[in-house]
Write a protein that holds these residues in place. Structure first.
Motif, PDB file in Angstrom:
ATOM      1  N   GLU A  37       3.504  -6.173  -1.920  1.00  0.00           N
ATOM      2  CA  GLU A  37       4.383  -5.099  -1.464  1.00  0.00           C
ATOM      3  C   GLU A  37       5.616  -5.028  -2.345  1.00  0.00           C
ATOM      4  OE1 GLU A  37       6.954  -3.829   2.512  1.00  0.00           O
ATOM      5  OE2 GLU A  37       5.737  -5.655   2.480  1.00  0.00           O
ATOM      6  N   ARG A  38       5.985  -3.848  -2.794  1.00  0.00           N
ATOM      7  CA  ARG A  38       7.170  -3.672  -3.627  1.00  0.00           C
ATOM      8  C   ARG A  38       8.402  -3.616  -2.735  1.00  0.00           C
ATOM      9  NH1 ARG A  38       7.408   1.024  -8.022  1.00  0.00           N
ATOM     10  NH2 ARG A  38       5.880  -0.412  -8.954  1.00  0.00           N
ATOM     11  N   ARG A  39       9.342  -4.456  -3.066  1.00  0.00           N
ATOM     12  CA  ARG A  39      10.584  -4.479  -2.303  1.00  0.00           C
ATOM     13  C   ARG A  39      11.636  -3.651  -3.010  1.00  0.00           C
ATOM     14  NH1 ARG A  39      10.213  -8.263   1.637  1.00  0.00           N
ATOM     15  NH2 ARG A  39       8.541  -9.825   1.409  1.00  0.00           N
ATOM     16  N   ALA A  40      12.558  -3.141  -2.242  1.00  0.00           N
ATOM     17  CA  ALA A  40      13.635  -2.316  -2.811  1.00  0.00           C
ATOM     18  C   ALA A  40      14.583  -3.208  -3.579  1.00  0.00           C
ATOM     19  CB  ALA A  40      14.379  -1.574  -1.696  1.00  0.00           C
ATOM     20  N   LEU A  60      -8.000  -3.836  -2.711  1.00  0.00           N
ATOM     21  CA  LEU A  60      -6.966  -3.488  -3.681  1.00  0.00           C
ATOM     22  C   LEU A  60      -5.587  -3.525  -3.050  1.00  0.00           C
ATOM     23  CD1 LEU A  60      -6.287  -2.467  -6.548  1.00  0.00           C
ATOM     24  CD2 LEU A  60      -6.608  -0.136  -5.699  1.00  0.00           C
ATOM     25  N   ALA A  61      -5.471  -3.026  -1.814  1.00  0.00           N
ATOM     26  CA  ALA A  61      -4.171  -3.016  -1.135  1.00  0.00           C
ATOM     27  C   ALA A  61      -3.684  -4.426  -0.848  1.00  0.00           C
ATOM     28  CB  ALA A  61      -4.270  -2.218   0.161  1.00  0.00           C
ATOM     29  N   LEU A  92     -17.387  -1.737   7.532  1.00  0.00           N
ATOM     30  CA  LEU A  92     -16.697  -0.565   6.996  1.00  0.00           C
ATOM     31  C   LEU A  92     -17.444   0.008   5.802  1.00  0.00           C
ATOM     32  CD1 LEU A  92     -13.044  -1.965   7.090  1.00  0.00           C
ATOM     33  CD2 LEU A  92     -14.031  -0.283   8.659  1.00  0.00           C
ATOM     34  N   PRO A  93     -17.237   1.295   5.496  1.00  0.00           N
ATOM     35  CA  PRO A  93     -17.840   1.860   4.278  1.00  0.00           C
ATOM     36  C   PRO A  93     -17.387   1.106   3.035  1.00  0.00           C
ATOM     37  CG  PRO A  93     -17.011   3.603   5.698  1.00  0.00           C
ATOM     38  CD  PRO A  93     -16.534   2.313   6.300  1.00  0.00           C
ATOM     39  N   GLU A  94     -18.224   1.098   2.017  1.00  0.00           N
ATOM     40  CA  GLU A  94     -17.908   0.329   0.808  1.00  0.00           C
ATOM     41  C   GLU A  94     -16.610   0.810   0.161  1.00  0.00           C
ATOM     42  OE1 GLU A  94     -21.145   0.374  -1.872  1.00  0.00           O
ATOM     43  OE2 GLU A  94     -22.521  -0.700  -0.534  1.00  0.00           O
ATOM     44  N   GLY A  95     -16.367   2.110   0.150  1.00  0.00           N
ATOM     45  CA  GLY A  95     -15.134   2.628  -0.434  1.00  0.00           C
ATOM     46  C   GLY A  95     -13.901   2.138   0.295  1.00  0.00           C
ATOM     47  N   VAL A  96     -13.987   2.080   1.634  1.00  0.00           N
ATOM     48  CA  VAL A  96     -12.852   1.572   2.417  1.00  0.00           C
ATOM     49  C   VAL A  96     -12.627   0.097   2.127  1.00  0.00           C
ATOM     50  CG1 VAL A  96     -11.979   1.200   4.756  1.00  0.00           C
ATOM     51  CG2 VAL A  96     -13.214   3.301   4.212  1.00  0.00           C
TER      52      VAL A  96
END
Length: 372
Positions: free
Chosen positions: A97-100, A91-92, A81-85
């Motif tokens: 994951e933010r929970r409600a 990071l993701a 993949l591209p370096e930016g991806v």
């Protein structure tokens, strides 16, 4: 998008064209069915030589695909993949994951919540008893002359606890005495016994109300201040620094505050008794039309040394409760501004609750020993 098998258990996903949010991206569910149909799949890689343009649409798509692969224990190789991806995918995967937080679709059963509350109460009780034990050891060290704290700070605390609290105690105790005198006069006037307003106000103030007024004012004023001071020290790691230097924080910080409150609360209670009686006298003489000399003579006749002793003992106990509660919550404070605010509120609530409990227990004890 195309799938190409290089070897058993390994698949290369070819990505080409424009992958942007406004483009028609492939169906992830369809890819899911095609990609995971092979039971022996162990890893996937990507080939992006034909990729023309991309934005967050590609990153979101690949993040979802990578999450599904990890759920099945499939290795995801991001080298193609591209370096930016690659950076955005890392990071993701780093940020959870933010929970409600506001949603509670499945509430805990009542027994579970009750049990958790009981466990929290038991833990809190244990922490309080442990702190009281540390304070007791610090007092023993002080009696033996080994306690380490600054005497100059003790005098400043005495001034803060005592002299600085006189205006608010004067106002509140005078008004409470005035209210008691006014209500008592309204009721006793029906029986032609207005003179006994002096007995009612004098005994109520000296036995209980003077000490209670003083303790509650100090809980909201001084106990909260102690919690805020020690909580701020906790945030600034000053308490940790004392421990590093081998100095007991209980001796250095808690003990002088305890001494100041225990020493000054009875004196403030005596002052509150006097101003409360003056408030009752104002109501009895102005509203009830009693002679001031007659009123004070009846007050002196009604109040005995046993009543004064009850009030002073109660005030001393209440002062110790306020000091221990304020210092305890301050020492338990977290390391943030919000935690210091919570500690301050908790100190006031804890002080008032234990003051009321102690007042009830002391009333029973005084009656049992014949001091009433």
């Amino acid at each position: 998008m195309a799938l190409a098998r290089e070897q058993a258990g390994h698949v290369v996903v070819a990505i080409g064209g424009a992958w942007q949010l406004d483009a028609d991206l492939p169906d992830l569910e369809r890819l899911d069915a095609d990609l995971f149909s092979e039971q022996e799949l162990t890893s996937i890689a990507f080939e992006t030589s034909d990729l023309v343009a991309w934005d967050s649409g590609l990153v979101s798509y690949l993040a979802s695909l990578a999450w599904r692969c990890r759920e099945r224990g499939i290795e995801v190789r991001e080298e193609g993949l591209p370096e930016g991806v690659q950076a955005l995918l890392r990071l993701a995967s780093t940020v959870p994951e933010r929970r409600a937080e506001g949603r509670n679709e499945h509430a805990d059963p009542f027994l579970r919540r009750f049990g958790q509350d009981f466990i929290d109460l038991a833990r809190s009780t244990g922490e309080i008893l442990a702190f009281v034990g540390e304070v007791t050891l610090a007092v023993r060290s002080m009696v033996a002359g080994r306690a380490r704290f600054r005497r100059s700070e003790l005098w400043l605390l005495i001034e803060e606890v005592g002299a600085d609290a006189l205006p608010i105690i004067s106002l509140i105790s005078f008004l409470v005495g005035l209210i008691l005198g006014y209500i008592g006069d309204q009721q006793l006037a029906q029986f032609g016994a207005r003179i006994f307003v002096a007995d009612l106000v004098g005994l109520a103030i000296v036995i209980q109300m003077g000490a209670l007024i003083t303790a509650i004012v100090l809980a909201g004023r001084t106990g909260a201040a102690f919690a805020a001071q020690l909580g701020t020290m906790q945030v600034n790691e000053e308490i940790d620094a004392l421990r590093t230097l081998g100095i007991s924080p209980v001796e250095f910080l808690v003990l002088p505050r305890l001494i100041a409150l225990v020493a000054m609360t009875p004196l403030l209670a005596i002052y509150a008794n006097l101003t409360g009686i003056l408030g009752g006298a104002f109501a009895g003489t102005v509203v009830g039309g009693l002679n001031p000399a007659e009123y004070f003579t009846e007050t002196v006749a009604a109040i005995g040394w046993n009543h004064i002793t009850q009030g002073l003992i109660s005030a001393t106990v209440f002062g110790a409760i306020v000091a221990v509660s304020g210092c305890l919550r301050g020492m338990q404070s977290g390391r943030s501004a919000a935690a210091v605010g919570e500690a301050t509120t908790s100190a006031v609530v804890t002080s008032i609750v234990f003051i009321v409990i102690a007042s009830a227990v002391l009333t029973i004890v005084f009656d049992a020993v014949g001091l009433s």
